[in-house]
Motif scaffolding. Structure first.
Motif, PDB file in Angstrom:
ATOM      1  N   ASN A 256       0.819  -1.208   0.000  1.00 18.07           N
ATOM      2  CA  ASN A 256       0.000   0.000   0.000  1.00 18.07           C
ATOM      3  C   ASN A 256       0.852   1.258   0.000  1.00 18.07           C
ATOM      4  O   ASN A 256       0.470   2.270  -0.549  1.00 18.07           O
TER       5      ASN A 256
ATOM      6  N   LYS B  80      -8.360   0.502  -9.401  1.00 15.72           N
ATOM      7  CA  LYS B  80      -8.673  -0.887  -9.033  1.00 15.72           C
ATOM      8  C   LYS B  80      -7.421  -1.750  -8.963  1.00 15.72           C
ATOM      9  O   LYS B  80      -7.436  -2.820  -8.385  1.00 15.72           O
ATOM     10  N   ARG B  81      -6.361  -1.316  -9.546  1.00 16.33           N
ATOM     11  CA  ARG B  81      -5.145  -2.124  -9.534  1.00 16.33           C
ATOM     12  C   ARG B  81      -4.483  -2.102  -8.168  1.00 16.33           C
ATOM     13  O   ARG B  81      -3.655  -2.932  -7.866  1.00 16.33           O
ATOM     14  N   ARG B  82      -4.813  -1.106  -7.386  1.00 17.51           N
ATOM     15  CA  ARG B  82      -4.175  -1.041  -6.082  1.00 17.51           C
ATOM     16  C   ARG B  82      -4.746  -2.115  -5.166  1.00 17.51           C
ATOM     17  O   ARG B  82      -5.902  -2.499  -5.276  1.00 17.51           O
ATOM     18  N   GLY B  83      -3.940  -2.581  -4.265  1.00 17.54           N
ATOM     19  CA  GLY B  83      -4.369  -3.666  -3.388  1.00 17.54           C
ATOM     20  C   GLY B  83      -5.476  -3.223  -2.452  1.00 17.54           C
ATOM     21  O   GLY B  83      -5.511  -2.077  -2.014  1.00 17.54           O
ATOM     22  N   ASN B  84      -6.396  -4.110  -2.189  1.00 15.71           N
ATOM     23  CA  ASN B  84      -7.448  -3.782  -1.226  1.00 15.71           C
ATOM     24  C   ASN B  84      -7.364  -4.702  -0.015  1.00 15.71           C
ATOM     25  O   ASN B  84      -8.347  -4.934   0.670  1.00 15.71           O
ATOM     26  N   GLN B  85      -6.143  -5.217   0.242  1.00 18.98           N
ATOM     27  CA  GLN B  85      -5.976  -6.136   1.378  1.00 18.98           C
ATOM     28  C   GLN B  85      -6.385  -5.477   2.694  1.00 18.98           C
ATOM     29  O   GLN B  85      -6.989  -6.104   3.548  1.00 18.98           O
TER      30      GLN B  85
END
Lengths: 489, 440
Positions: A8, A18-23
């Motif tokens: 992040n 949307k490519r960024r992590g959503n962990q």
């Protein structure tokens, strides 16, 4: 989780969101749901730990029948091991509930058919459950027999109960004897009574007859005007409001107190002359207390009443009625005068008065009254024991000490002089509560404790329609104190 | 002798259950896919022991051999599932597989105790579901147009729900099922899967405000139809699934807060508008007051849990059938009554560990479409458990939904199994990708 943090933080090459992590979002929602489940599990654990008995005891719970089909009901004992209730099996394994002392423990031990009452109701869960050894269970199982339910030991004392019962005699009323330091109920009598052995036969008569109050446990459910015993409360409020000057109080009693059209007379019209605070209490001077009552801050008075558990739930597991006492700015003077001397709309149960007295005797701290001491299995192994527990402080230590002194003076130079000059010193307050506006018709009250200097036992008595507390209730108290101290030796 | 065995087995069942639960959480020490095989074999042994003891109790207490036959069938099923599935798909997630088998085993055992006929029906449904579900991972590997038919999922879902609303049978005041050829379906269960595919399809690449609003409108249509059908539990599950999937897809906390506030407002509105919502809330606030009518179910459920206490009354020794619809909505209470609250708490934790495993899988997936599906399944699965257990214990108002894998009910068990195998399929793909990458 560590690598998603670094992910992040690292600068994103693609601008596409949307490519960024959503962990982080995923773990956050998982954590939220984890908290939800944690609360659910804590709630469930708490529910099971605290409500198992209530659940089994509820009459809508069909599982009682299941337990009763497997175990027969255990016995109830007095504190010295006398049988107060037992289940007797005949050759055909048919069960009958036997109460060897018949009427003596009618209300406090109660009955278990036609509904339940008293200890039979309170301890129902223990009585129908069994903690007998596995070996016994196996033995009974093979023989096709039921298992013995656990036995319940109460705090009740047969001798004191007998004395109290004999003293109340043919009168209607109630007597409660409790241990000051623990809150143990040693005796509880309510008249008229009944024989629990024949509850099935007399049940229809008792229930059909609406005016019958035989099943009512007057000690905890009977609401009475407190009469002069309420002066304990009025006195407490006066001391609270005038902590340094209450001893300077003085009043000239000529037999009655007038304010406008209202008038309060002293008992049997006697005039007490010049009285100070101590003497007003000892002689139970109505006029003086009406005078005191009119001087009180009503808001503070109501607070004191609430502190003493009027209009509130009592820390009591037996069925009880709620006492009521209300004062406010809008209370008319006539009613306020009545209230100050324990007449008017105020109502109290003998048990509640006993608890207030116990708190005074116990330096202001109320111990929760209890009647079940321990539960044992059929072989005498203790399954559960109950300990004395504090409910909380009803008044300060100093206030309790002042009241104890006032109550000692009631015995030494006041209305309870029939308790004077004994091997122990008693303290208390009498009351003669008028109940239907006809002069002379009064309930005789006494509430007190002994020894006055280091209280051990607390007694509260009401004898319905007998007359004055000093003449009819105090002698009963004396017999009970005598019995208590002679048994101790 | 018999009494010894029954009495002692009570404690052993609880002990094995605690061990199994602990082992679930122990696997979280390792990254997904890198477990020691040994722990899963231990889980299988524990699962077997719990089953043996439960059925031993049932047979001894019930004195009936029918339970032993049923036990044999369950053992065959569990053994076959565990060996067969891991043979066919070597990359299967063993924790999810084991938990599924454990929960199915407990469910079948408890349903057989409540009603033997229903248990046999449930067994057949479980078998059919398994055979069908086994195809799913294969299909997920082969079919690639899942992302392209987003609007078809929504149309189909709304159509199915509307059909039930118009043509469905009224059971217990709600229109939630219809019969076809003697079999009763509860379409809202299956629509859950369509709904999740729709959400994932709508939001995996486009998270613009307009797209979120459009998705909200369609999701709202699902929820409204369910509320009108008086299927409040499903309505809530759909709503929560929607809010969380939007949150994970957009990473926007505003949507999450808007969802929570909107949900609160909608609940308040529903409380004002609908009688059946008000009744639920009243019965929750003070069930003892309405013990004869509105509060009957919940108080009977509380009696069951309270009477069971920590270790339970023993199988067949309680009276769980006093609770209306116990085998569907209140199976958790009957488990607590006869197997104990410790067992019940372990059961909750096993479900939570399944959920956490799903989340562990979800964070690994790079393809947002499949990630949202796994995440959404996890959320809807665990929230349903929260609703049914919370409702049965009076923690929250009753909504009347099933406990996945455990309650009696074909649609419920089949849907949950399909969901689990969708996750398995996605997980297998993920493992293969990982291998390929590792290979390079």
């Amino acid at each position: 989780m560590e690598n998603n943090k670094s992910q992040n933080k690292s600068p994103k090459k693609t601008p596409d969101k949307k490519r960024r992590g959503n962990q982080r979002e995923i773990w956050l929602s998982a954590g939220g749901i984890g908290v939800l489940f944690l609360c659910l599990m804590i709630y469930l654990g708490h529910f099971v730990a605290t409500s198992e008995q209530d659940m089994i005891n509820n009459s809508y719970n069909s599982r009682q029948q299941i337990l009763l089909s497997r175990n027969y009901r255990g016995s109830i004992y007095s504190r010295d091991g006398e049988v107060l209730a037992e289940t007797i099996l005949n050759e055909d394994e048919e069960e009958t509930r036997n109460y060897p002392y018949k009427n003596l423990f009618a209300h406090i031990v109660g009955y278990s058919t036609q509904g339940r009452m008293g200890v039979e109701a309170l301890a129902n869960y223990y009585l129908i459950n069994t903690n007998t050894s596995l070996t016994n269970k196996v033995k009974n199982d093979t023989a096709g027999k039921k298992n013995p339910g656990d036995n319940v030991y109460t705090t009740l004392d047969v001798k004191i109960q007998q004395v109290a019962n004999d003293q109340l005699d043919i009168y209607r009323g109630a007597i409660i004897v409790t241990e000051v330091s623990t809150g143990k109920i040693i005796a509880m009598v309510s008249h008229p009574d009944f024989d629990p052995n024949s509850i099935a036969e007399i049940w229809d008569d008792l229930v059909d007859n609406d005016s019958s109050t035989v099943l009512l446990n007057r000690a905890t459910q009977g609401l009475y005007p407190p009469g002069s015993t309420f002066k304990i409360v009025t006195a407490l409020e006066y001391i609270k409001e005038n902590p340094d000057t209450y001893q300077n109080y003085s009043y000239n009693c000529n037999g009655s107190f007038r304010l406008g059209d209202s008038k309060i007379s002293c008992y049997h019209g006697s005039s007490h002359g010049q009285v100070d605070f101590k003497k007003s209490f000892a002689k139970s001077c109505n006029s003086s207390f009406a005078n005191i009552g009119m001087s009180l801050d009503r808001e503070a008075f109501q607070e004191t009443l609430n502190d003493l558990l009027f209009n509130k739930d009592l820390p009591l597991t037996l069925n009880y009625a709620k006492s009521s006492a209300l004062v406010s700015e809008s209370t008319p003077s006539a009613e306020m005068m009545q209230t100050s001397i324990g007449q008017g709309k105020t109502q109290i149960t003998p048990m509640h008065l006993n608890m207030i007295t116990c708190a005074i005797a116990n330096d202001g701290v109320l111990m929760k009254p209890y009647v079940i001491d321990r539960v044992e299995n059929d072989e005498g192994t203790v399954v559960k024991s109950f300990k004395a527990s504090e409910y909380g402080r009803l008044m300060s230590e100093d206030e309790a000490a002042i009241l104890r002194q006032l109550m000692t003076d009631v015995v030494q130079e006041g209305t309870a002089s029939k308790l004077k000059g004994l091997s122990y010193t008693a303290a208390g307050k009498t009351g003669s509560a008028e109940y239907n506006n006809v002069k002379g018709d009064s309930h005789a009250w006494f509430t007190g404790f002994a020894p006055a200097e280091d209280p051990e036992v607390c007694v509260t008595i009401i004898v319905e329609g007998a007359g004055s507390g000093g003449d009819y209730a105090v002698p009963i108290a004396r017999r009970i104190f005598d019995a208590y101290f002679s048994e101790k030796q | 002798m018999q009494e010894y065995v029954i009495e002692l087995s009570k404690y052993f069942i609880a002990f094995f259950m605690v061990l199994y639960t602990a082992s679930c959480f122990y696997t979280f020490r390792y990254p997904t896919g890198e477990h020691h095989k040994g722990i899963f074999i231990l889980q299988d042994v524990l699962m077997f022991l719990v089953q043996v003891l439960c059925f031993l109790d049932l047979s001894l207490t019930g004195g009936d051999f029918q339970y032993l036959f049923f036990f044999a069938f369950i053992l065959i099923f569990l053994f076959a599932t565990i060996t067969m599935v891991s043979l066919i798909y070597e990359n299967i997630n063993r924790l999810l597989l084991n938990n599924m088998c454990m929960l199915l085993g407990i469910g079948l055992c408890m349903v057989s105790r409540l009603s033997f006929d229903k248990a046999i029906r449930q067994y057949v449904i479980v078998l059919v579901s398994l055979i069908f579900s086994l195809l799913i991972p294969y299909l997920l590997g082969k079919i690639h147009f899942f992302k392209k038919i987003t609007w078809l999922y929504a149309t189909l879902g709304i159509a199915l729900l509307s059909t039930v609303l118009i043509l469905g049978e009224v059971t217990h005041g709600s229109k939630i099922s219809f019969s076809l050829g003697g079999i009763t379906f509860q379409p809202s269960e299956f629509v859950k899967i369509l709904f999740l595919f729709f959400l994932a399809g709508a939001l995996w690449e486009n998270v613009s405000f307009q797209r979120v609003v459009l998705t909200a409108i369609i999701a709202g249509a699902h929820v409204v139809i369910l509320v009108v059908s008086k299927d409040l539990g499903s309505a809530l599950i759909f709503f929560v699934g929607f809010v969380f999937v939007v949150f994970a897809a957009t990473r926007n906390y505003l949507y999450l807060f808007a969802g929570i506030i909107g949900g609160g407002a909608a609940s308040y509105l529903a409380y004002q508008l609908f009688d059946h919502v008000r009744i639920r809330v009243l019965a929750w606030q003070d069930p003892w007051k309405y013990i004869d009518n509105k509060g009957y179910q919940i108080t009977q459920s509380l009696f069951a849990i309270g009477s069971g206490s920590w270790f339970g009354m023993g199988l067949l020794k309680g009276n769980p059938t006093a609770i209306p619809y116990v085998e569907a909505d209140f199976i958790f209470s009957s488990i607590c009554e006869e197997l104990g609250v410790i067992f019940g708490m372990c059961l909750i934790l096993i479900c939570v560990s399944s959920f956490l495993e799903m989340m562990r899988i979800a964070v690994k997936i790079h393809d947002r479409f499949y990630q949202l599906i796994v995440y959404g399944i996890g959320i809807m699965y665990i929230f349903q458990i929260f609703l049914t257990i919370g409702g049965g214990t009076k923690f929250i108002p009753l909504t009347g939904v099933t406990l996945p894998f455990i309650s009696y009910g074909g649609s419920s068990v089949m849907t949950t199994m399909i969901m689990f195998f969708i996750i398995q399929g996605i997980y297998i793909r993920l493992q293969k990708e990982g291998e390929r990458r590792g290979g390079k």
